[in-house]
Design an enzyme around this catalytic site. Sequence first.
Site, PDB file in Angstrom:
ATOM      1  N   GLN A 186      -4.150  -1.504   9.859  1.00 15.33           N
ATOM      2  CA  GLN A 186      -4.113  -2.809   9.207  1.00 15.33           C
ATOM      3  C   GLN A 186      -4.778  -3.870  10.101  1.00 15.33           C
ATOM      4  OE1 GLN A 186      -3.042  -3.482   6.018  1.00 15.33           O
ATOM      5  NE2 GLN A 186      -3.796  -5.552   6.346  1.00 15.33           N
ATOM      6  N   ASP A 214     -10.270   3.872   4.699  1.00 19.37           N
ATOM      7  CA  ASP A 214     -10.414   2.414   4.536  1.00 19.37           C
ATOM      8  C   ASP A 214     -11.862   1.978   4.815  1.00 19.37           C
ATOM      9  OD1 ASP A 214      -9.174   0.014   3.836  1.00 19.37           O
ATOM     10  OD2 ASP A 214      -8.732  -0.530   5.914  1.00 19.37           O
ATOM     11  N   LYS A 251       0.841  -1.203   0.000  1.00 19.19           N
ATOM     12  CA  LYS A 251       0.000   0.000   0.000  1.00 19.19           C
ATOM     13  C   LYS A 251       0.873   1.248   0.000  1.00 19.19           C
ATOM     14  CE  LYS A 251      -3.800  -2.459   2.182  1.00 19.19           C
ATOM     15  NZ  LYS A 251      -4.427  -2.926   3.427  1.00 19.19           N
TER      16      LYS A 251
END
Length: 286
Positions: free
Chosen positions: A99, A122, A55
């Site tokens: 994450q 996200d 990413k």
Amino acid sequence: MTQARLMDGTALARRIVEDTARRAAQLTARTGVVPALATVLVGEDPASVTYVRMKRNRCREAGITSRHVALPASTSTAELVGTLRELSADPAVHGILLQHPVGDHIDERAAFEAIAPGKDVDGVTFASFATMSFGLPGFVSCTPGGIMRLLDEYAVDPAGKRAVVVGRSAILGKPVGMLLLARDATVTYCHSRTRDLSAAVREADIVVAAVGRPRLLRGQDIKPGAVVIDAGYNAGNVGDVDFDSAVERASLITPVPGGVGPMTIATLLEQTVTAAEAAAGGLQAA
Ligand code: NAP
């Protein structure tokens, strides 16, 4: 028998990243603001380390700076929440990615909720889930958002279609079903307690496999002409759909790899630039 057309997520993601890079460059030229994504990783799970590295590399390609926060596996919920609140309050950070997974001893939901909705690129907070479910502007969960872009790219209109989503996780199955519902599909969710999964999937005009079980769905489960989206990613580059048999029945199908995966990161980058544009707009208006 004719084979399904492939839904090329790599090519579409490349175009989205190029467009995102253009927008980032324009923003920087106009305002001096460089879009910034903070990535937060708890522990050193090898898959998570790889995902975060990928990413961050893609951020660089898109003109986005990334700030990495690596926390030890022993980090407590309170410490993680504190870090995320600091990033949420930092005007130099436009997007925050925590994450998943964070470790069983951490209350992941409490951590996600410490992310300011305006930086939730996200799409993991309750606020983002609500706006997405209502079809209102906001950040979508990245893999589901990427799946919808793929459907649009291949002119698949979910309205009136029967969509079967296999899997109901908070980051993937559940939100993709909500996005399909918001686009007027008739949505069925299947999960580990579903009786006769094959019968349910055979009803589907659109199948989304989001399970994490290699080749769980076979060609014989696919209604002829259905659109098959395989979000699964299992060891050995294998999806949740048995590609070789499903490609003989579907009209459109995502390959693994090269289907849904690249779209997830592209969506993350795009939403980060959107967050930066919104923040810079706010600054200008002030
Ligand atoms: P998850 O949290 O483990 O959820 C899996 C879901 O599948 C659960 O809802 C579970 O049901 C259901 N399930 C398990 N076994 C089943 C069975 N035999 N029949 C029907 N349903 C079953 O997984 P996830 O995070 O959603 O990820 C799913 C897959 O997508 C994984 O392969 C992951 O690697 C992949 N993924 C890919 C991307 C990408 O960018 N391409 C992003 C995220 C995830 P219950 O709810 O009843 O337990």
